[in-house]
Design a protein around this motif. Structure first.
Motif, PDB file in Angstrom:
ATOM      1  N   ASP A  30      72.044  65.949  -8.118  1.00 55.58           N
ATOM      2  CA  ASP A  30      70.799  66.605  -7.908  1.00 55.58           C
ATOM      3  C   ASP A  30      70.751  66.473  -6.427  1.00 55.58           C
ATOM      4  N   GLY A  31      71.438  65.847  -5.671  1.00 59.29           N
ATOM      5  CA  GLY A  31      71.647  65.999  -4.122  1.00 59.29           C
ATOM      6  C   GLY A  31      71.914  67.614  -3.712  1.00 59.29           C
ATOM      7  N   ILE A  32      72.839  67.812  -4.476  1.00 63.28           N
ATOM      8  CA  ILE A  32      73.223  69.410  -4.127  1.00 63.28           C
ATOM      9  C   ILE A  32      72.195  70.371  -4.503  1.00 63.28           C
ATOM     10  N   LEU A  33      71.291  70.050  -5.520  1.00 60.32           N
ATOM     11  CA  LEU A  33      70.238  71.088  -5.979  1.00 60.32           C
ATOM     12  C   LEU A  33      68.992  71.038  -4.820  1.00 60.32           C
ATOM     13  N   TYR A  34      68.823  69.612  -4.382  1.00 56.79           N
ATOM     14  CA  TYR A  34      67.698  69.566  -3.549  1.00 56.79           C
ATOM     15  C   TYR A  34      68.108  69.781  -2.030  1.00 56.79           C
TER      16      TYR A  34
END
Length: 224
Positions: free
Chosen positions: A98-102
């Protein structure tokens, strides 16, 4: 105007879709991702205003310092800060990828608005080059930032502060290198090509590692 807006928005949308579709293990809520994109978009205006005011006031003793150091630090800091206060503890931030996406989302929000303003000023002739360089570089800075946020939240607590610090300093260093290369008038392109190849390699490596950490995270959840 419609063509110009489409040309300005398309690169960011394409890049985000690429990173979104790389996540085959889970689907992140689109509403939260869109909100993060909006946060990045809204950041553009206070950052540009701050840069304009300080430039007009003659605060900087060096154009090089202004363009390379200050611009890199202020842009990455504000993106990092938004992710820290609005996303890091969000209930939807529930796996390492999720960190990548955010990270990509907040960066592409900023890059897209910046791209729209730039194309309005200089026209469509610059659209292709801006898609290859500023928009894609912002996306990859965000990927690196998001990777370390994902590591901070889902790795050992002893390393949380270290990873949050890396989420800020790694993109700043990359951004400063990018801006420094642009300052080499006349032959910057010969330095930019290998740098962008490195940046894509580095960013995609972080994507691959985040996916690996996601698999481990889901495996641990099944055990529990």
């Amino acid at each position: 105007m419609i063509i110009l807006l489409s040309a300005a928005i398309a690169p960011g949308l394409a890049l985000f879709s690429y990173f979104y579709l790389r996540n085959q293990m889970a689907t992140e809520p689109r509403k939260t991702l869109f909100q993060t994109f909006l946060y990045g978009a809204l950041l553009t205006f206070p950052i540009l205003f701050l840069q304009y005011v300080l430039k007009e006031e003659g605060i900087f003793y060096s154009v090089y310092f202004q363009d390379v150091v200050f611009t890199s630090v202020v842009e990455e800091f504000f993106k990092w800060f938004v992710l820290l206060i609005a996303i890091y503890n969000h209930i939807e931030f529930d796996d390492p990828y999720d960190g990548i996406l955010y990270g990509a989302s907040v960066s592409l929000g900023f890059a897209t608005v910046e791209n729209i303003l730039y194309l309005l000023s200089f026209g469509l002739d610059t659209a292709f080059m801006r898609a290859l360089l500023p928009v894609s570089s912002h996306a990859l800075f965000g990927v690196v930032m998001g990777y370390y946020y994902g590591r901070a939240k889902f790795s050992q607590k002893a390393r949380t502060k270290e990873m949050i610090a890396l989420a800020l300093f790694a993109p700043i260093v990359l951004h400063m290198l990018y801006n420094a290369i642009l300052s080499f008038k006349g032959y910057w392109i010969y330095l930019m090509v290998p740098f962008m190849l490195f940046l894509w390699w580095f960013g995609l490596r972080k994507v691959k590692l985040a996916h690996h950490h996601l698999v481990q995270h889901l495996h641990m959840q099944k055990k529990l």
